[in-house]
Every structure is written in structure tokens, then in C-alpha cells.
Enzyme design. Sequence first.
Site, PDB file in Angstrom:
ATOM      1  N   GLU A 214      -3.963  -5.779   0.981  1.00 22.05           N
ATOM      2  CA  GLU A 214      -2.901  -4.964   1.587  1.00 22.05           C
ATOM      3  C   GLU A 214      -2.548  -5.564   2.942  1.00 22.05           C
ATOM      4  O   GLU A 214      -1.488  -6.162   3.112  1.00 22.05           O
ATOM      5  CB  GLU A 214      -3.342  -3.507   1.729  1.00 22.05           C
ATOM      6  CG  GLU A 214      -2.259  -2.606   2.316  1.00 22.05           C
ATOM      7  CD  GLU A 214      -2.756  -1.215   2.666  1.00 22.05           C
ATOM      8  OE1 GLU A 214      -1.904  -0.322   2.812  1.00 22.05           O
ATOM      9  OE2 GLU A 214      -3.979  -1.009   2.810  1.00 22.05           O
ATOM     10  N   ASP A 301      -1.879   7.493  -2.425  1.00 18.87           N
ATOM     11  CA  ASP A 301      -2.615   7.062  -1.244  1.00 18.87           C
ATOM     12  C   ASP A 301      -2.894   8.230  -0.313  1.00 18.87           C
ATOM     13  O   ASP A 301      -4.035   8.640  -0.139  1.00 18.87           O
ATOM     14  CB  ASP A 301      -1.900   5.928  -0.513  1.00 18.87           C
ATOM     15  CG  ASP A 301      -2.823   5.127   0.391  1.00 18.87           C
ATOM     16  OD1 ASP A 301      -4.048   5.344   0.329  1.00 18.87           O
ATOM     17  OD2 ASP A 301      -2.344   4.264   1.147  1.00 18.87           O
TER      18      ASP A 301
END
Length: 362
Positions: A214, A301
Site C-alpha cells: 500500500e 477498511d
Amino acid sequence: MTAAPAPRIDADTLRRLPKAVLHDHLDGALRPATLVELAETAGHTLPVTDPEALAAWFREAAGSGDLVRYIATFEHTLAVMQTRESLLRTAEEYVLDLAADGVVYGEVRYAPELMLRGELTLPEVVEAVQEGLAAGMAKAAAAGTPVRVGTLLCGMRMFDRTREIAGLAVAYRDAGVVGFDIAGAEDGFPAADHLAAFEHLRAESVPFTIHAGEAHGLPSIHQALQVCGAQRIGHGVRITDDIPDLAAGKLGRLAAWVRDRRIALEMCPTSNLQTGAATSIAEHPVTALKDLGFRVTVNTDNRLVSGTTMTREMSLLVEEAGWTLDDLRTVTVNAVKSAFLPYDERVALIRDVVLPGYELAG
């Protein structure tokens, strides 16, 4: 001859579709009104105290494009998650919010070590969260919207308690904890620094995922898989760095390893936009990777911090990336196949819940 466009999927159908979420943080999923109430009780000062304005504040802060600032928003949610009562409430409400969103299976993660500012011990934190989740699941089932939720315990990669938290995951694996993760700032805090935790989990046959790919690129993914032995990758959007031409689909060795071994990528489109890991929903790597046969999953998330739900994530992919009902079914089945559940339970969930739900929608 040009193919006819896929029929539009209306909002109610999207909400009712059976969904599975593998990557969702409990401390990023509080209801704004609950956060306001708990903050008042705890004496914690929030940026604003109107629930709608507070939700907007989180979205703006998270949308800065800076992962560090994104993570900093959690100081407010964690401040109110330090007592048994607050953990019971937030865990129960979390499950009920999943049920209202059409989720039939979820895995929620949190870091127990961040919830010790009061007088709770690590086991007491885990037990309070599990009790709250169980209460939520019982209420959801009674309301005719059953949902099963497993827990992932997170160690924080910038601290030194990951081996201890891994031991906690082993201790509670028969009490609702289904796996382990490491979370926190990725860049500068390599997963390999925590090998003792992963070796213990492997020795005890407890599965784990690792946030990778990420904020940091291919080395992070490689290390998570080949050095630490992760069974899934949290986010993993940077795997495209090993696919120089997405349209042609020529894979590098690491990308091929991920695809060929069916390693699930826990992708979070809205969150990835907020942290700068992707530029738009239309261009988010999840679509190209899906089309190339990767086992991609779609996740929220942080529901509060990202201002999202599974229904919203699916809607964005339909509206902006041209996803069809078949695409949504594929990633839902992918998620259940990769859940940290026994094989027979995954098969039953797909056969008895997910596929019939999509057949009704079609």
C-alpha cells in the site's frame, strides 16, 4: 458488433446482495453518534461534536492523500475504546451495521495493545470484543439478517509486542479469533522485523495476513509472502508494479506467484484513494487484476474513517468501473474462499448463502 451495456444494478439490489468483507478495522468503524456519546463520557475532545459534521471531518482528514494523517484520525476512536462497556457497545454495533449492509461474513481486526489506557488487560480486551460481537450476531440472527464475524488480532509493526499478540491469537483461536495481522505505518517498519510472531503462528497453525503493498511497493509484498509466510495480503495494490503492461497482462515473477497460488488481495478502493495508493475508482487496480484472474476481494477498511460501506464500494465499482453482477459475485466468492474458516464452512457459505443470493438478484 458492439456488446450491449450491462444492465444497471439498482441501489436496493446492491444493498441486499450477500457480501463478505475480510479487511475492516473495528477502531475505524464506529458510528459517529456513538463516538460523540462515548467521547463525552470519556472526557475526550473531538474536532466537532455534531455526528454528521464529525463524519465529514473524518472523510476530509482521511482524504488528504497522506497515509500518516489517515492513521492519525484513529486517535479519536481509540480514545473512547478503553473500557469494557465501550468495547461491548462498539463491537455489537459493528455487527449490526454489517447485517444492515447485507454482509453475511466478516472479519474484523483491531490491535488490543492500543486499548490498554484504562485498567483492562489484553485478555479482557479480547473477551469484551468477543462478547460484543456475539451479542450483535445474536441480535442480527433474531432480526432475520444473520451474519458471522471472525476476529483478527493486530500487532503494531512499529512496536515490539507482536509476538505477545500472536500468542493471544493462539490462545483465543477457539473463542472467535480466526487469525492475525500486523498493522500501522508500512514504510520503514518491515514485516520481517516480526518474524518471531509469524514463526509462532505457523507452528500453531494459525493463519495470518499482512498489510503490504500500500504505502510501500514490491519488496513489502515479497517480504510478507516469501519471508514471513502470509496467506493473504492486506491491500496489495502495488503488485501492479510487477505488471508493466496491465492491458497485455504479462506478469513478473512475484505477480505470477500471487495469482497462480490464489493468494487473496484484500483491496479497499475508497481507502486506497484516500491514502494515495490509487488515483480513481475507474482506474483502481482491482478491476484489471480481477480481469487477469487474481483472487481480488473488495473491502471497506474503515467504515467511519473512509465514510463507506460494502454497498457503497460495490456501487462505486459498478458506476465508475463498469462492474457487473457477475463481477460482484466473483469477488464475494473470492472473499469467502479466502476466509480464515474451515474448508467445509466456506463451501457451505458459498453454496447455501452467497450463490442463492446472487441468483435471486439476477
